[in-house]
Design an enzyme around this catalytic site. Sequence first.
Site, mmCIF file in Angstrom:
data_model
loop_
_atom_site.group_PDB
_atom_site.id
_atom_site.type_symbol
_atom_site.label_atom_id
_atom_site.label_comp_id
_atom_site.label_asym_id
_atom_site.label_seq_id
_atom_site.Cartn_x
_atom_site.Cartn_y
_atom_site.Cartn_z
ATOM 1 N N GLU A 59 37.580 -68.180 -7.535
ATOM 2 C CA GLU A 59 36.970 -66.861 -7.332
ATOM 3 C C GLU A 59 36.123 -66.449 -8.531
ATOM 4 O OE1 GLU A 59 36.680 -65.267 -4.680
ATOM 5 O OE2 GLU A 59 38.127 -66.274 -3.408
ATOM 6 N N GLN A 87 28.678 -64.743 -8.627
ATOM 7 C CA GLN A 87 27.330 -64.998 -9.130
ATOM 8 C C GLN A 87 26.835 -66.422 -8.919
ATOM 9 O OE1 GLN A 87 26.127 -62.239 -10.443
ATOM 10 N NE2 GLN A 87 27.847 -61.151 -11.341
ATOM 11 N N LEU A 101 26.693 -73.298 -15.676
ATOM 12 C CA LEU A 101 27.161 -72.421 -14.599
ATOM 13 C C LEU A 101 26.694 -70.979 -14.834
ATOM 14 C CD1 LEU A 101 28.869 -72.914 -12.060
ATOM 15 C CD2 LEU A 101 30.903 -72.422 -13.381
ATOM 16 N N GLY A 102 26.368 -70.664 -16.086
ATOM 17 C CA GLY A 102 25.827 -69.335 -16.391
ATOM 18 C C GLY A 102 26.900 -68.252 -16.445
ATOM 19 N N TYR A 103 26.470 -67.039 -16.765
ATOM 20 C CA TYR A 103 27.381 -65.881 -16.847
ATOM 21 C C TYR A 103 28.642 -66.268 -17.624
ATOM 22 C CZ TYR A 103 24.205 -63.880 -13.459
ATOM 23 O OH TYR A 103 23.089 -63.415 -12.830
ATOM 24 N N TYR A 130 37.731 -56.878 -6.787
ATOM 25 C CA TYR A 130 37.513 -57.969 -5.834
ATOM 26 C C TYR A 130 38.464 -59.143 -6.113
ATOM 27 C CZ TYR A 130 36.106 -62.160 -3.661
ATOM 28 O OH TYR A 130 36.193 -63.332 -2.973
ATOM 29 N N ASP A 159 33.533 -58.584 -1.842
ATOM 30 C CA ASP A 159 32.487 -59.106 -2.721
ATOM 31 C C ASP A 159 31.134 -58.824 -2.061
ATOM 32 O OD1 ASP A 159 32.272 -60.921 -0.660
ATOM 33 O OD2 ASP A 159 32.291 -62.691 -1.945
ATOM 34 N N CYS A 164 25.738 -64.158 8.504
ATOM 35 C CA CYS A 164 25.198 -62.823 8.220
ATOM 36 C C CYS A 164 24.584 -62.846 6.811
ATOM 37 C CB CYS A 164 26.307 -61.782 8.330
ATOM 38 S SG CYS A 164 25.682 -60.096 8.355
ATOM 39 N N CYS A 209 21.985 -63.557 13.949
ATOM 40 C CA CYS A 209 22.795 -62.745 14.869
ATOM 41 C C CYS A 209 23.090 -63.491 16.166
ATOM 42 C CB CYS A 209 22.085 -61.423 15.167
ATOM 43 S SG CYS A 209 21.757 -60.478 13.664
ATOM 44 N N CYS A 225 26.315 -65.240 15.905
ATOM 45 C CA CYS A 225 27.358 -64.471 15.209
ATOM 46 C C CYS A 225 28.506 -64.111 16.153
ATOM 47 C CB CYS A 225 26.748 -63.201 14.641
ATOM 48 S SG CYS A 225 27.975 -62.164 13.820
ATOM 49 N N SER A 259 20.108 -61.313 -16.363
ATOM 50 C CA SER A 259 20.192 -60.313 -15.291
ATOM 51 C C SER A 259 19.299 -59.100 -15.558
ATOM 52 C CB SER A 259 21.643 -59.884 -15.078
ATOM 53 O OG SER A 259 22.216 -59.504 -16.296
HETATM 54 FE FE1 SF4 Z 1 25.427 -59.767 10.692
HETATM 55 FE FE2 SF4 Z 1 26.473 -60.595 12.948
HETATM 56 FE FE3 SF4 Z 1 25.685 -58.065 12.712
HETATM 57 FE FE4 SF4 Z 1 23.875 -59.989 12.862
HETATM 58 S S1 SF4 Z 1 25.298 -59.430 14.444
HETATM 59 S S2 SF4 Z 1 23.899 -58.296 11.427
HETATM 60 S S3 SF4 Z 1 24.894 -61.668 11.757
HETATM 61 S S4 SF4 Z 1 27.350 -59.068 11.581
#
Ligand code: SF4
Length: 372
Positions: free
Chosen positions: A50, A55, A93-95, A133, A151, A205, A212, A215, A320
């Site tokens: 995690e 990042q 890896l940075g940060y 988180y 996150d 997403c 979508c 999804c 950053s």
């Molecule tokens: Fe995101 Fe799914 Fe909504 Fe599209 S339908 S905005 S992929 S959660």
Amino acid sequence: MCDQTTPRPPVDELPDAAPITKSLLAWYAHARRDLPWRRTRDPYRVWVSEVMLQQTQVPTVVGYYERFLVAFPTVEDLAQASLDTVLALWQGLGYYARARNLHAAARIVVREHGGRLPRYKEALLALPGVGPYIAGALLSIAFGLDEVAIDSNIARVLTRLHDYAEDPTSTAGKRALHAFAERLLPPGRAGEFNVAIMELGATVCVARRPRCGSCPVEPHCLARRRGTETQRPLRRPRRDVPTREMAAALCVRRDAVGRRRTLIVRRRPEGLLGGMWELPSAEVPPGTAPEDALRLALASDLGVRARVGGLLTVVEHGYSHFRVRVGCYGCELDGAVNPGGPWDTSHWLAPEEEAAYGLTRVTTRILEAIAS
Ligand code: SF4
């Protein structure tokens, strides 16, 4: 700031939790990527993953994660290692504050918790580098507790499902997303749910063009229904990023067996790039010649007079909140170095030693540019 075209839905317009959770978990059962940290619930290993994944993208993290755990298979091994060794493995890896905090936190876990990560949120949040988180991820994934973890991937999905039209990074926004996530969380399966929604954000997403059509929660997504998915989350206007002019010194000498060695200095542990090794360098104030700024820094912070020669290469790099443009100059030193100011020690680096020292990205790029 509020989007006037699509007002935020009242709470009773929020999508139903149960079908979202059910569809998401069913999708995750077959779509999940087989990643090394998903084959374990060992709290230390989950923690390392995690921290690295904050990042940094998954494909980059895989190799670092595996090498890190070979070097430090337990929290005790990490606690006993020197910060130099940890930063050398983190190089690229940075940060780097993540690595310093992980190392400091491992020492606390060994010293104060008998080498076991605490199962309580307050104790986790007291560890360096552990925020809400990571605490939520550890409690839910490693300890099986019903904890929310949000996150940036999860926040994006929640914002779209909710069609949240205000800034989700504001205090009110964080509260709204947290409350929404709590409604979605299936009791007893919070870890699986958190990983599933993270996976949806990373693979479906996604930030720019959410897929979508593929999804699993599309029928329940308010942003999709209203056609606002690409406007969520609301983006804050970009701030201009300033560029700092820097000058770095390439000081080279031959050792007893004729090997070429380059002077590097280690930054003090606190602050940006703390504990990392770099070429001696100086910020160049406007109106100052880079050679003069470098000569002055070498005299005041390394206690040595220098003849600054020609410009060898220029490297630009973004952090950053700012960018740097670093001109590297060949320098000859008149005497021994005595680090002070931003540096706590120095070393004459042989080429074959590079992997053993945590060099800053700028230093690596300068050395590569000069060698090519
Ligand atoms: Fe995101 Fe799914 Fe909504 Fe599209 S339908 S905005 S992929 S959660």
